[in-house]
Design an enzyme around this catalytic site. Structure first.
Site, PDB file in Angstrom:
ATOM      1  N   SER A  13      -2.139   2.907   8.350  1.00 29.98           N
ATOM      2  CA  SER A  13      -3.053   2.288   9.315  1.00 29.98           C
ATOM      3  C   SER A  13      -3.452   0.875   8.872  1.00 29.98           C
ATOM      4  CB  SER A  13      -4.289   3.166   9.558  1.00 29.98           C
ATOM      5  OG  SER A  13      -5.189   3.077   8.491  1.00 29.98           O
ATOM      6  N   ASN A  14      -3.580   0.665   7.581  1.00 28.36           N
ATOM      7  CA  ASN A  14      -3.862  -0.706   7.127  1.00 28.36           C
ATOM      8  C   ASN A  14      -2.674  -1.626   7.391  1.00 28.36           C
ATOM      9  OD1 ASN A  14      -6.561  -1.254   5.757  1.00 28.36           O
ATOM     10  ND2 ASN A  14      -6.019   0.763   4.946  1.00 28.36           N
ATOM     11  N   ARG A  65       8.340   3.667 -14.635  1.00 23.57           N
ATOM     12  CA  ARG A  65       7.520   2.738 -13.860  1.00 23.57           C
ATOM     13  C   ARG A  65       8.158   1.351 -13.741  1.00 23.57           C
ATOM     14  NH1 ARG A  65       2.850   3.554 -12.235  1.00 23.57           N
ATOM     15  NH2 ARG A  65       2.369   5.113 -13.807  1.00 23.57           N
ATOM     16  N   MET A  90       0.376   4.384  -3.567  1.00 21.65           N
ATOM     17  CA  MET A  90      -0.275   5.200  -4.587  1.00 21.65           C
ATOM     18  C   MET A  90       0.465   5.155  -5.918  1.00 21.65           C
ATOM     19  SD  MET A  90      -2.772   5.672  -2.856  1.00 21.65           S
ATOM     20  CE  MET A  90      -4.056   6.843  -2.537  1.00 21.65           C
ATOM     21  N   ARG A  91       0.695   3.936  -6.399  1.00 29.21           N
ATOM     22  CA  ARG A  91       1.331   3.775  -7.710  1.00 29.21           C
ATOM     23  C   ARG A  91       0.666   2.619  -8.448  1.00 29.21           C
ATOM     24  NH1 ARG A  91       6.260   5.582  -9.064  1.00 29.21           N
ATOM     25  NH2 ARG A  91       6.656   3.742 -10.309  1.00 29.21           N
ATOM     26  N   ASN A 107      -4.870  -5.458  -3.163  1.00 31.35           N
ATOM     27  CA  ASN A 107      -4.976  -4.020  -2.931  1.00 31.35           C
ATOM     28  C   ASN A 107      -6.250  -3.745  -2.156  1.00 31.35           C
ATOM     29  OD1 ASN A 107      -4.424  -1.186  -3.241  1.00 31.35           O
ATOM     30  ND2 ASN A 107      -6.012  -1.122  -4.820  1.00 31.35           N
ATOM     31  N   HIS A 109      -9.151  -0.718  -1.450  1.00 31.07           N
ATOM     32  CA  HIS A 109      -9.638   0.547  -1.988  1.00 31.07           C
ATOM     33  C   HIS A 109     -10.855   0.993  -1.175  1.00 31.07           C
ATOM     34  CE1 HIS A 109     -10.201   3.707  -4.882  1.00 31.07           C
ATOM     35  NE2 HIS A 109     -11.487   3.420  -4.902  1.00 31.07           N
ATOM     36  N   GLU A 174     -12.073  -1.388   6.455  1.00 25.77           N
ATOM     37  CA  GLU A 174     -10.862  -1.765   5.710  1.00 25.77           C
ATOM     38  C   GLU A 174      -9.972  -2.656   6.578  1.00 25.77           C
ATOM     39  OE1 GLU A 174      -8.626   1.298   3.625  1.00 25.77           O
ATOM     40  OE2 GLU A 174     -10.348   2.636   3.633  1.00 25.77           O
TER      41      GLU A 174
HETATM   42  C1  GAR Z   1      -6.747   3.685   2.645  1.00 21.54           C
HETATM   43  O1  GAR Z   1      -8.004   4.291   2.874  1.00 21.54           O
HETATM   44  C2  GAR Z   1      -6.753   2.891   1.376  1.00 21.54           C
HETATM   45  O2  GAR Z   1      -7.972   2.236   1.151  1.00 21.54           O
HETATM   46  C3  GAR Z   1      -6.489   3.947   0.346  1.00 21.54           C
HETATM   47  O3  GAR Z   1      -5.493   4.743   0.937  1.00 21.54           O
HETATM   48  C4  GAR Z   1      -5.672   4.759   2.346  1.00 21.54           C
HETATM   49  C5  GAR Z   1      -4.355   4.444   3.021  1.00 21.54           C
HETATM   50  O4  GAR Z   1      -4.477   4.574   4.410  1.00 21.54           O
HETATM   51  N1  GAR Z   1      -6.079   3.384  -0.921  1.00 21.54           N
HETATM   52  C6  GAR Z   1      -6.474   3.844  -2.107  1.00 21.54           C
HETATM   53  O5  GAR Z   1      -7.165   4.830  -2.250  1.00 21.54           O
HETATM   54  C7  GAR Z   1      -6.011   3.025  -3.318  1.00 21.54           C
HETATM   55  N2  GAR Z   1      -6.638   3.443  -4.513  1.00 21.54           N
HETATM   56  P1  GAR Z   1      -3.414   3.911   5.386  1.00 21.54           P
HETATM   57  O6  GAR Z   1      -2.034   4.409   4.925  1.00 21.54           O
HETATM   58  O7  GAR Z   1      -3.776   4.439   6.747  1.00 21.54           O
HETATM   59  O8  GAR Z   1      -3.538   2.416   5.278  1.00 21.54           O
END
Ligand code: GAR
Length: 201
Positions: A13-14, A65, A90-91, A107, A109, A174
């Site tokens: 979604s972001n 990694r 998520m890495r 990034n 968060h 976000e």
């Molecule tokens: C979002 O809420 C983002 O902030 C979080 O994962 C989600 C991804 O949503 N990221 C973390 O937690 C990073 N530590 P999306 O795939 O709909 O953008």
């Protein structure tokens, strides 16, 4: 024209919010060049393809990694990427990746860092009992959810909140602040003093 890459592992979604901001001209002089996912099943991959944006899966399973990061960095360089946006990727990035794109990786968060880094940030906030949480866009360094902060937004926690309702309220913010942070970084109108990112316009 600045070239943006989005790295994601999930729903995307972001990514969609960034793509929409670029399309609508809210992130001027930029194109969303490529989406990279470490997971085949990431919904963001399909969303990118529907928008006609190149989407590449580079599976991370079973790779060291840095070995993985070298593959991704090679692709990003080939595509002449100026800015890398992690959006639910998520890495943890290796020092190699961070150095190759120094101050050019963002990034997002879903908490007010340095509170609640890592997984399930909204659940952590709820369980801690904070009355306000929010989200943070920051420059990426070698550490988890660390690095100088570009933008934050505050979101109230309501008594009736579940993890889902709080996450949804944070997610709206976000989507708003990611575009704002990208504009700050792409414009170059900032300087870094210690951990502080200061606007110069
Ligand atoms: C979002 O809420 C983002 O902030 C979080 O994962 C989600 C991804 O949503 N990221 C973390 O937690 C990073 N530590 P999306 O795939 O709909 O953008």
């Amino acid at each position: 024209m600045k070239r943006i890459a989005v790295l994601l592992s999930g729903r995307g979604s972001n990514f969609e919010a960034i793509a929409e901001s670029v399309r609508a001209g809210r992130i001027p002089d930029a194109e969303l060049t490529i989406v990279v996912s470490n997971r085949e099943s990431a919904g963001g991959i399909e969303k990118a393809r529907q928008r006609g944006i190149e989407a590449v899966v580079i599976p991370s399973k079973g790779k060291q990694r840095e070995e993985y990061d070298r593959e991704v960095v090679a692709l990003l360089k080939e595509k002449k990427i100026d800015l890398v946006c992690l959006a639910g990727f998520m890495r943890l990035l290796s020092p190699y990746f961070v150095q190759e794109f120094r101050h050019r990786i963002l990034n997002i968060h879903p908490a007010l860092l340095p509170s609640f880094p890592g997984l399930e940030a909204q659940k952590q906030a709820l369980e801690w009992g904070v009355k306000f949480s929010g989200c943070t866009v920051h420059l990426v360094d070698e550490h988890l959810d660390a690095g100088p902060i570009i933008c934050q937004a505050v979101v109230p926690v309501e008594d009736g909140d579940t993890e889902e309702t709080l996450a949804a309220r944070i997610l709206r913010e976000e989507h708003r602040i990611y575009a704002e942070a990208i504009n700050i970084v792409l414009s170059g109108r900032y300087r870094i003093e210690g951990r502080r990112v200061l606007r110069t316009d």
